[in-house]
Design a protein around this motif. Structure first.
Motif, PDB file in Angstrom:
ATOM      1  N   LYS A  98     -30.620  82.161 -60.455  1.00 60.02           N
ATOM      2  CA  LYS A  98     -31.922  82.497 -61.052  1.00 60.02           C
ATOM      3  C   LYS A  98     -32.065  81.927 -62.464  1.00 60.02           C
ATOM      4  O   LYS A  98     -33.164  81.618 -62.897  1.00 60.02           O
ATOM      5  N   THR A  99     -30.938  81.830 -63.203  1.00 62.97           N
ATOM      6  CA  THR A  99     -31.032  81.498 -64.625  1.00 62.97           C
ATOM      7  C   THR A  99     -30.558  80.094 -65.006  1.00 62.97           C
ATOM      8  O   THR A  99     -31.048  79.526 -65.986  1.00 62.97           O
ATOM      9  N   ASP A 100     -29.587  79.553 -64.251  1.00 62.15           N
ATOM     10  CA  ASP A 100     -29.013  78.258 -64.637  1.00 62.15           C
ATOM     11  C   ASP A 100     -28.590  77.506 -63.370  1.00 62.15           C
ATOM     12  O   ASP A 100     -27.435  77.542 -62.968  1.00 62.15           O
ATOM     13  N   ILE A 101     -29.538  76.815 -62.757  1.00 65.87           N
ATOM     14  CA  ILE A 101     -29.295  76.174 -61.457  1.00 65.87           C
ATOM     15  C   ILE A 101     -28.251  75.058 -61.554  1.00 65.87           C
ATOM     16  O   ILE A 101     -27.478  74.838 -60.612  1.00 65.87           O
ATOM     17  N   LYS A 102     -28.149  74.396 -62.705  1.00 60.61           N
ATOM     18  CA  LYS A 102     -27.141  73.332 -62.859  1.00 60.61           C
ATOM     19  C   LYS A 102     -25.735  73.913 -62.787  1.00 60.61           C
ATOM     20  O   LYS A 102     -24.875  73.423 -62.068  1.00 60.61           O
ATOM     21  N   ARG A 103     -25.495  74.987 -63.551  1.00 58.22           N
ATOM     22  CA  ARG A 103     -24.175  75.645 -63.505  1.00 58.22           C
ATOM     23  C   ARG A 103     -23.908  76.222 -62.117  1.00 58.22           C
ATOM     24  O   ARG A 103     -22.776  76.180 -61.628  1.00 58.22           O
ATOM     25  N   TYR A 104     -24.938  76.754 -61.502  1.00 61.07           N
ATOM     26  CA  TYR A 104     -24.791  77.293 -60.143  1.00 61.07           C
ATOM     27  C   TYR A 104     -24.311  76.190 -59.187  1.00 61.07           C
ATOM     28  O   TYR A 104     -23.365  76.383 -58.433  1.00 61.07           O
ATOM     29  N   ASN A 105     -24.952  75.016 -59.251  1.00 59.13           N
ATOM     30  CA  ASN A 105     -24.583  73.899 -58.377  1.00 59.13           C
ATOM     31  C   ASN A 105     -23.164  73.389 -58.656  1.00 59.13           C
ATOM     32  O   ASN A 105     -22.484  72.931 -57.743  1.00 59.13           O
TER      33      ASN A 105
ATOM     34  N   LEU B 196     -20.655  75.317 -59.853  1.00 66.02           N
ATOM     35  CA  LEU B 196     -19.658  76.347 -59.551  1.00 66.02           C
ATOM     36  C   LEU B 196     -19.636  76.792 -58.082  1.00 66.02           C
ATOM     37  O   LEU B 196     -18.589  77.195 -57.576  1.00 66.02           O
ATOM     38  N   ALA B 197     -20.762  76.746 -57.411  1.00 67.16           N
ATOM     39  CA  ALA B 197     -20.867  77.294 -56.050  1.00 67.16           C
ATOM     40  C   ALA B 197     -19.858  76.725 -55.047  1.00 67.16           C
ATOM     41  O   ALA B 197     -19.295  77.474 -54.257  1.00 67.16           O
ATOM     42  N   PRO B 198     -19.586  75.415 -55.046  1.00 64.88           N
ATOM     43  CA  PRO B 198     -18.660  74.898 -54.027  1.00 64.88           C
ATOM     44  C   PRO B 198     -17.166  75.127 -54.318  1.00 64.88           C
ATOM     45  O   PRO B 198     -16.328  74.832 -53.473  1.00 64.88           O
ATOM     46  N   LEU B 199     -16.822  75.669 -55.485  1.00 62.77           N
ATOM     47  CA  LEU B 199     -15.418  75.807 -55.879  1.00 62.77           C
ATOM     48  C   LEU B 199     -14.720  76.970 -55.165  1.00 62.77           C
ATOM     49  O   LEU B 199     -15.360  77.939 -54.773  1.00 62.77           O
ATOM     50  N   THR B 200     -13.399  76.858 -55.034  1.00 64.27           N
ATOM     51  CA  THR B 200     -12.614  77.994 -54.529  1.00 64.27           C
ATOM     52  C   THR B 200     -12.704  79.110 -55.557  1.00 64.27           C
ATOM     53  O   THR B 200     -13.039  78.866 -56.726  1.00 64.27           O
ATOM     54  N   ILE B 201     -12.355  80.313 -55.139  1.00 60.19           N
ATOM     55  CA  ILE B 201     -12.517  81.466 -56.038  1.00 60.19           C
ATOM     56  C   ILE B 201     -11.674  81.329 -57.308  1.00 60.19           C
ATOM     57  O   ILE B 201     -12.137  81.662 -58.396  1.00 60.19           O
ATOM     58  N   ILE B 202     -10.470  80.793 -57.203  1.00 58.45           N
ATOM     59  CA  ILE B 202      -9.614  80.608 -58.390  1.00 58.45           C
ATOM     60  C   ILE B 202     -10.240  79.585 -59.331  1.00 58.45           C
ATOM     61  O   ILE B 202     -10.398  79.841 -60.527  1.00 58.45           O
ATOM     62  N   ASP B 203     -10.625  78.436 -58.789  1.00 59.71           N
ATOM     63  CA  ASP B 203     -11.258  77.396 -59.606  1.00 59.71           C
ATOM     64  C   ASP B 203     -12.585  77.879 -60.181  1.00 59.71           C
ATOM     65  O   ASP B 203     -12.947  77.536 -61.305  1.00 59.71           O
ATOM     66  N   PHE B 204     -13.311  78.666 -59.395  1.00 58.94           N
ATOM     67  CA  PHE B 204     -14.597  79.193 -59.850  1.00 58.94           C
ATOM     68  C   PHE B 204     -14.426  79.957 -61.164  1.00 58.94           C
ATOM     69  O   PHE B 204     -15.123  79.693 -62.137  1.00 58.94           O
ATOM     70  N   PHE B 205     -13.479  80.926 -61.195  1.00 58.71           N
ATOM     71  CA  PHE B 205     -13.327  81.750 -62.381  1.00 58.71           C
ATOM     72  C   PHE B 205     -12.769  80.963 -63.555  1.00 58.71           C
ATOM     73  O   PHE B 205     -13.152  81.205 -64.697  1.00 58.71           O
TER      74      PHE B 205
ATOM     75  N   ILE C  70     -22.131  86.837 -59.842  1.00 59.59           N
ATOM     76  CA  ILE C  70     -22.294  85.817 -60.891  1.00 59.59           C
ATOM     77  C   ILE C  70     -23.135  84.655 -60.358  1.00 59.59           C
ATOM     78  O   ILE C  70     -24.051  84.170 -61.032  1.00 59.59           O
ATOM     79  N   LEU C  71     -22.828  84.219 -59.131  1.00 62.44           N
ATOM     80  CA  LEU C  71     -23.583  83.105 -58.536  1.00 62.44           C
ATOM     81  C   LEU C  71     -25.055  83.461 -58.343  1.00 62.44           C
ATOM     82  O   LEU C  71     -25.936  82.628 -58.587  1.00 62.44           O
ATOM     83  N   ALA C  72     -25.319  84.692 -57.922  1.00 63.48           N
ATOM     84  CA  ALA C  72     -26.708  85.126 -57.726  1.00 63.48           C
ATOM     85  C   ALA C  72     -27.471  85.099 -59.045  1.00 63.48           C
ATOM     86  O   ALA C  72     -28.639  84.668 -59.102  1.00 63.48           O
TER      87      ALA C  72
END
Length: 194
Positions: free
Chosen positions: A169-176, A178-187, A163-165
């Motif tokens: 490529k498609t939404d760098i704001k959402r990537y930034n 979500l990327a630092p979150l723990t896996i539970i918080d990420f989902f 999902i991060l990959a």
């Protein structure tokens, strides 16, 4: 009161004063006091081990407790203060691991229920059987297994990375975001923002 040296967490030693009062074992060291209801503690460990399929040998080695002494204490509700202190430590270790394992099971249920991946895709990622995955999806599994947890953790991390990959490529704001979150918080956050 007896003064004893209780060996746990090799190679550390702790000197404690301890005595028994009814079903309580009282431990005093460095100004702290612990009141341990050893029967309750033994029952908590038994209940936890019914829900969590693991090999207890690892935990016995952490506190330097022999298998025979452990089984004798658990079977006869032995009130040995040293053994019961070690059983309390084992319980705390297993409870911590149980919560970690349980969270991956819940996360897997969430991933499957929200259709982030199909059952077939999850089966390939986790190398678990289709039956096991359907049981997870329908929450029919009552016992948590450590070996299954390792496969779930690996599959869930792969899904997160995929999902991060895509987001990179498609939404760098959402990537930034979500990327630092723990896996539970990420989902949890990923699903909120879709």
């Amino acid at each position: 009161m007896k003064k004893r040296t209780i060996r746990f967490y090799k190679p550390k030693y702790v000197s404690m004063l301890f005595y028994k009062k009814d079903n309580l074992l009282i431990y005093e060291w460095q100004g702290d006091t612990l009141e341990l209801d050893y029967l309750k503690c033994q029952n908590q460990l038994k209940q936890l081990l019914q829900q969590f399929k693991i090999n207890v040998n690892h935990y016995l080695s952490l506190v330097n407790l022999s298998k025979s002494r452990y089984y004798k204490t658990m079977k006869n509700t032995d009130d040995n203060p040293i053994t019961n202190f070690k059983i309390r430590l084992i319980y705390l270790h297993i409870k911590m691991d149980y919560e970690k394992v349980r969270s991956q099971y819940i996360l897997t249920y969430y991933i499957l229920k929200t259709n982030l991946v199909s059952v077939d895709q999850y089966m390939q990622l986790s190398t678990l059987t289709k039956q096991t995955i359907y049981q997870l999806k329908n929450r029919n599994k009552r016992q948590y297994r450590y070996a299954t947890y390792l496969k779930l953790e690996s599959a869930n991390e792969q899904i997160q990375q995929n999902i991060l990959a895509t987001l990179k490529k498609t939404d760098i704001k959402r990537y930034n975001d979500l990327a630092p979150l723990t896996i539970i918080d990420f989902f949890q956050n990923y699903n909120l923002s879709t």
